[in-house]
Design a protein around this motif. Structure first.
Motif, PDB file in Angstrom:
ATOM      1  N   PHE A   9       0.798  -1.220   0.000  1.00  0.00           N
ATOM      2  CA  PHE A   9       0.000   0.000   0.000  1.00  0.00           C
ATOM      3  C   PHE A   9       0.835   1.278   0.000  1.00  0.00           C
ATOM      4  CE2 PHE A   9      -2.617  -3.299   2.084  1.00  0.00           C
ATOM      5  CZ  PHE A   9      -3.521  -3.463   1.053  1.00  0.00           C
ATOM      6  N   ASP A  10       2.149   1.134  -0.151  1.00  0.00           N
ATOM      7  CA  ASP A  10       3.053   2.275  -0.268  1.00  0.00           C
ATOM      8  C   ASP A  10       2.798   3.328   0.814  1.00  0.00           C
ATOM      9  OD1 ASP A  10       5.209   3.574  -1.473  1.00  0.00           O
ATOM     10  OD2 ASP A  10       3.879   4.812  -2.693  1.00  0.00           O
ATOM     11  N   CYS A  11       2.654   2.837   2.049  1.00  0.00           N
ATOM     12  CA  CYS A  11       2.384   3.755   3.157  1.00  0.00           C
ATOM     13  C   CYS A  11       3.688   4.260   3.762  1.00  0.00           C
ATOM     14  CB  CYS A  11       1.515   3.082   4.205  1.00  0.00           C
ATOM     15  SG  CYS A  11       2.191   1.570   4.905  1.00  0.00           S
ATOM     16  N   GLU A  12       3.568   5.339   4.522  1.00  0.00           N
ATOM     17  CA  GLU A  12       4.741   5.986   5.104  1.00  0.00           C
ATOM     18  C   GLU A  12       5.097   5.425   6.474  1.00  0.00           C
ATOM     19  OE1 GLU A  12       4.299  10.413   4.366  1.00  0.00           O
ATOM     20  OE2 GLU A  12       2.343   9.594   3.808  1.00  0.00           O
ATOM     21  N   GLY A  13       4.177   4.727   7.087  1.00  0.00           N
ATOM     22  CA  GLY A  13       4.407   4.171   8.414  1.00  0.00           C
ATOM     23  C   GLY A  13       3.353   3.142   8.755  1.00  0.00           C
ATOM     24  N   ILE A  14       3.465   2.589   9.945  1.00  0.00           N
ATOM     25  CA  ILE A  14       2.562   1.540  10.419  1.00  0.00           C
ATOM     26  C   ILE A  14       2.172   1.856  11.862  1.00  0.00           C
ATOM     27  CG2 ILE A  14       2.475  -0.905  11.108  1.00  0.00           C
ATOM     28  CD1 ILE A  14       2.436  -0.675   8.127  1.00  0.00           C
ATOM     29  N   THR A  15       0.920   1.610  12.214  1.00  0.00           N
ATOM     30  CA  THR A  15       0.482   1.639  13.610  1.00  0.00           C
ATOM     31  C   THR A  15      -0.017   0.246  13.957  1.00  0.00           C
ATOM     32  OG1 THR A  15      -0.092   3.977  13.650  1.00  0.00           O
ATOM     33  CG2 THR A  15      -1.237   2.576  15.214  1.00  0.00           C
ATOM     34  N   ILE A  16       0.457  -0.280  15.075  1.00  0.00           N
ATOM     35  CA  ILE A  16       0.035  -1.598  15.547  1.00  0.00           C
ATOM     36  C   ILE A  16      -0.714  -1.398  16.858  1.00  0.00           C
ATOM     37  CG2 ILE A  16       0.794  -3.860  16.359  1.00  0.00           C
ATOM     38  CD1 ILE A  16       3.216  -3.553  14.474  1.00  0.00           C
ATOM     39  N   ARG A  17      -1.918  -1.959  16.957  1.00  0.00           N
ATOM     40  CA  ARG A  17      -2.732  -1.843  18.169  1.00  0.00           C
ATOM     41  C   ARG A  17      -3.230  -3.211  18.604  1.00  0.00           C
ATOM     42  NH1 ARG A  17      -6.787   3.314  17.521  1.00  0.00           N
ATOM     43  NH2 ARG A  17      -5.182   4.897  17.713  1.00  0.00           N
ATOM     44  N   GLN A  18      -3.339  -3.348  19.901  1.00  0.00           N
ATOM     45  CA  GLN A  18      -3.959  -4.530  20.487  1.00  0.00           C
ATOM     46  C   GLN A  18      -4.977  -4.024  21.497  1.00  0.00           C
ATOM     47  OE1 GLN A  18      -1.406  -6.984  22.834  1.00  0.00           O
ATOM     48  NE2 GLN A  18      -3.063  -8.337  23.411  1.00  0.00           N
ATOM     49  N   ASN A  19      -6.217  -4.461  21.389  1.00  0.00           N
ATOM     50  CA  ASN A  19      -7.277  -4.037  22.299  1.00  0.00           C
ATOM     51  C   ASN A  19      -7.502  -5.122  23.347  1.00  0.00           C
ATOM     52  OD1 ASN A  19      -7.511  -1.936  20.502  1.00  0.00           O
ATOM     53  ND2 ASN A  19      -9.316  -2.741  19.497  1.00  0.00           N
ATOM     54  N   ASN A  20      -7.609  -4.720  24.613  1.00  0.00           N
ATOM     55  CA  ASN A  20      -7.835  -5.671  25.703  1.00  0.00           C
ATOM     56  C   ASN A  20      -8.984  -5.228  26.597  1.00  0.00           C
ATOM     57  OD1 ASN A  20      -5.569  -7.523  25.305  1.00  0.00           O
ATOM     58  ND2 ASN A  20      -4.342  -5.726  25.709  1.00  0.00           N
ATOM     59  N   GLU A  21      -9.849  -6.182  26.930  1.00  0.00           N
ATOM     60  CA  GLU A  21     -10.969  -5.981  27.854  1.00  0.00           C
ATOM     61  C   GLU A  21     -12.016  -5.043  27.246  1.00  0.00           C
ATOM     62  OE1 GLU A  21     -10.989  -7.965  30.361  1.00  0.00           O
ATOM     63  OE2 GLU A  21      -8.879  -8.535  30.250  1.00  0.00           O
ATOM     64  N   PRO A  22     -13.243  -5.089  27.754  1.00  0.00           N
ATOM     65  CA  PRO A  22     -14.324  -4.268  27.183  1.00  0.00           C
ATOM     66  C   PRO A  22     -14.009  -2.771  27.154  1.00  0.00           C
ATOM     67  CG  PRO A  22     -15.241  -5.910  28.642  1.00  0.00           C
ATOM     68  CD  PRO A  22     -13.741  -5.987  28.803  1.00  0.00           C
ATOM     69  N   VAL A  23     -13.391  -2.254  28.202  1.00  0.00           N
ATOM     70  CA  VAL A  23     -13.088  -0.827  28.233  1.00  0.00           C
ATOM     71  C   VAL A  23     -12.035  -0.460  27.189  1.00  0.00           C
ATOM     72  CG1 VAL A  23     -11.276  -0.849  29.990  1.00  0.00           C
ATOM     73  CG2 VAL A  23     -12.798   1.127  29.808  1.00  0.00           C
ATOM     74  N   GLY A  24     -11.248  -1.432  26.759  1.00  0.00           N
ATOM     75  CA  GLY A  24     -10.255  -1.230  25.712  1.00  0.00           C
ATOM     76  C   GLY A  24     -10.803  -1.503  24.327  1.00  0.00           C
ATOM     77  N   ASP A  25     -12.121  -1.635  24.219  1.00  0.00           N
ATOM     78  CA  ASP A  25     -12.822  -1.867  22.950  1.00  0.00           C
ATOM     79  C   ASP A  25     -12.600  -3.273  22.400  1.00  0.00           C
ATOM     80  OD1 ASP A  25     -14.681  -0.898  21.145  1.00  0.00           O
ATOM     81  OD2 ASP A  25     -13.152  -0.277  19.715  1.00  0.00           O
ATOM     82  N   GLN A  26     -12.357  -4.232  23.292  1.00  0.00           N
ATOM     83  CA  GLN A  26     -12.265  -5.628  22.873  1.00  0.00           C
ATOM     84  C   GLN A  26     -13.639  -6.266  23.066  1.00  0.00           C
ATOM     85  OE1 GLN A  26      -9.926  -8.333  25.313  1.00  0.00           O
ATOM     86  NE2 GLN A  26      -9.283  -9.449  23.498  1.00  0.00           N
TER      87      GLN A  26
END
Length: 75
Positions: A9-26
């Motif tokens: 996708f010829d992007c300039e960077g990457i963001t990696i996220r991990q969501n945990n628990e309901p309050v963390g949007d898991q």
């Protein structure tokens, strides 16, 4: 995967996220990570409404095909 996303996708960077628990949007309790391509001024951190579709299914399918093809070259 991040390298393949950058190449595909010829992007300039990457963001990696991990969501945990309901309050963390898991919503389903298992381990997974989200890897997002990033571009200058992409408004990534803007809060979008829950019902807003950011990319239609057909466009997502095309992106999956492109990413799969890139991954096959890296194996």
């Amino acid at each position: 995967i991040a390298k393949a996303i950058k190449k595909t996708f010829d992007c300039e960077g990457i963001t990696i996220r991990q969501n945990n628990e309901p309050v963390g949007d898991q919503h389903t309790f298992h381990y997974h990570q989200h890897i997002y391509p990033r571009y200058t001024n992409d408004d990534f951190n803007v809060q979008h409404p829950d019902n807003k579709i950011l990319l239609e299914e057909e466009a997502r399918s095309e992106q999956v095909k492109k990413l799969k093809a890139t991954l096959e070259t890296l194996v």
